[in-house]
Design a protein around this motif. Structure first.
Motif, PDB file in Angstrom:
ATOM      1  N   LYS A  59       0.831  -1.198   0.000  1.00 56.53           N
ATOM      2  CA  LYS A  59       0.000   0.000   0.000  1.00 56.53           C
ATOM      3  C   LYS A  59       0.872   1.258   0.000  1.00 56.53           C
ATOM      4  CE  LYS A  59      -3.404   2.698  -0.022  1.00 56.53           C
ATOM      5  NZ  LYS A  59      -4.036   2.946  -1.331  1.00 56.53           N
ATOM      6  N   SER A  75       1.785   2.709  -3.095  1.00 52.83           N
ATOM      7  CA  SER A  75       0.632   3.314  -3.749  1.00 52.83           C
ATOM      8  C   SER A  75       0.311   2.598  -5.060  1.00 52.83           C
ATOM      9  CB  SER A  75       0.808   4.825  -3.928  1.00 52.83           C
ATOM     10  OG  SER A  75       1.819   5.159  -4.809  1.00 52.83           O
ATOM     11  N   GLY A  95      -8.190  -5.161   1.259  1.00 52.56           N
ATOM     12  CA  GLY A  95      -7.895  -4.369   0.057  1.00 52.56           C
ATOM     13  C   GLY A  95      -8.849  -3.195  -0.079  1.00 52.56           C
ATOM     14  N   LEU A 120      -8.124  -0.438   2.188  1.00 53.53           N
ATOM     15  CA  LEU A 120      -6.961   0.342   1.747  1.00 53.53           C
ATOM     16  C   LEU A 120      -7.253   1.098   0.452  1.00 53.53           C
ATOM     17  CD1 LEU A 120      -4.155  -2.269   2.503  1.00 53.53           C
ATOM     18  CD2 LEU A 120      -4.550  -0.118   3.712  1.00 53.53           C
ATOM     19  N   LEU A 160      -8.252  -0.112  -2.529  1.00 57.73           N
ATOM     20  CA  LEU A 160      -7.804  -0.763  -3.761  1.00 57.73           C
ATOM     21  C   LEU A 160      -8.966  -1.402  -4.516  1.00 57.73           C
ATOM     22  CD1 LEU A 160      -4.666  -2.572  -2.288  1.00 57.73           C
ATOM     23  CD2 LEU A 160      -4.721  -0.396  -3.531  1.00 57.73           C
TER      24      LEU A 160
END
Ligand code: C2E
Ligand code: MG
Ligand code: MG
Ligand code: MG
Length: 294
Positions: A195, A198, A229, A232, A234
């Motif tokens: 993470k 990025s 995910g 975060l 994503l």
């Protein structure tokens, strides 16, 4: 007689390994040859759709290289990518795939289709600071918005030289390109670390997806990866979705995108376009049925 002893740290002569080396060198030479003659069209790109898990709409395609070998026939990526990765050739090969994939994204744009393309990167490329400029040049030349290009890297690729990889990925991302972690769950990195790189997308490795409907452990892994995910920020992709039951299961788990044989195995661009038209028509029909049922 030492070679028979098989122990004590003595290097045992193994003719099969020797043959393997010769085989690799032949393959490398032939690949070098094929790359040197782009007009021969030996290296070609197949496309596999990535579909919205909930609507089925095609949101993009992964570019997967194939080699139409004059004597050996059509070779899949696993037949020559690992060999190419042992040499600088992989960099040249990837640039060929990037060029074709970005050109294809332009073709789709001209057809009124907003389809992303994803290209796989190898470890050597992540250490190559020229890559971001080369990618930007191709995108500009083909007038393709950077957001339509996703570059897929594996965890271990990144971890080989994290400092370099972080720098190269950051440059690419600054240009607007998306980054995906491929084969997620098979490497040695932590999601927290990834993470920090990025990244935009996480592709859950197919070893967790195939048979997940009958394997509780895999189900738990997939479920918690999707949750983590998403927390975060994503986008979650499941690769290796081979049947409708798995697809439905991934819907209930909130996975964003599916990729796999159940939608469509990889196809050359013209066949992909034919498939796309049929798929779109089926989708519209399904939507109409859906309306009638209400
Ligand atoms: P990958 O990036 O993880 O690509 C997914 C692989 O899974 C592809 O194999 C695809 O054909 C296969 N696949 C897709 N759906 C299913 C499914 O439902 N079930 C199963 N069992 N398999 C499925 P492929 O094309 O043979 O590529 C293998 C690997 O080779 C790729 O794994 C990628 O790491 C590498 N590769 C392919 N093309 C390129 C390339 O242009 N450059 C580089 N550097 N690597 C490439
Ligand atoms: Mg991939
Ligand atoms: Mg993968
Ligand atoms: Mg892979």
């Amino acid at each position: 007689y030492l070679a028979k002893g098989n122990g004590g740290g003595v290097a045992v002569y193994d003719p099969s390994k020797d043959e393997n080396t010769t085989e690799r060198l032949v393959l490398l030479t032939e690949l070098h040859d094929a790359l040197g003659r782009p007009d021969s069209d030996q290296l070609t790109v197949y496309y596999q759709p990535k579909c919205d898990t909930h609507t089925g709409q095609v949101v993009g395609a992964e570019a997967l290289v194939r080699w139409r070998h004059p004597e050996r026939g059509l070779l899949g990526a696993e037949k020559f990518i690992p060999v190419a990765e042992t040499a600088e050739l992989i960099t040249q090969l990837t640039l060929v795939v990037l060029e074709q994939a970005i050109r294809q994204a332009r073709v789709w744009l001209d057809q009124g289709r907003w389809l992303g393309v994803a290209v796989n990167l190898s470890v050597r490329h992540l250490a190559d600071v020229r890559l971001p400029e080369q990618v930007n040049e191709m995108l500009t030349r083909h007038r393709v918005p950077p957001a339509l290009l996703t570059l897929e890297v594996t965890e271990n690729t990144v971890m080989t030289d994290p400092h370099r990889a972080v720098a190269v990925l950051a440059m690419l991302r600054a240009g607007g390109v998306k980054i995906a972690i491929d084969d997620y769950g098979t490497g040695y990195s932590s999601l927290a670390y990834l993470k920090r790189l990025s990244v935009d997308e996480l592709k859950i490795d197919r070893s967790f997806i195939i048979g997940m409907t009958s394997d509780d452990n895999n189900q738990i892994i997939v479920k918690s990866t999707i949750e983590l995910g998403h927390n975060l920020g994503l986008r979650l992709v499941a690769e290796g979705v081979e049947d409708a039951e798995t697809w439905r299961h991934l819907q209930t788990l909130g996975c964003d995108v599916i990729q796999g044989f159940t939608a469509q195995p990889p196809l050359p661009a013209p066949e992909f376009d034919d498939w796309l038209r049929r798929w779109d028509a089926d989708q519209r029909e399904a939507a109409i049925v859906d309306l009638r049922l209400r």
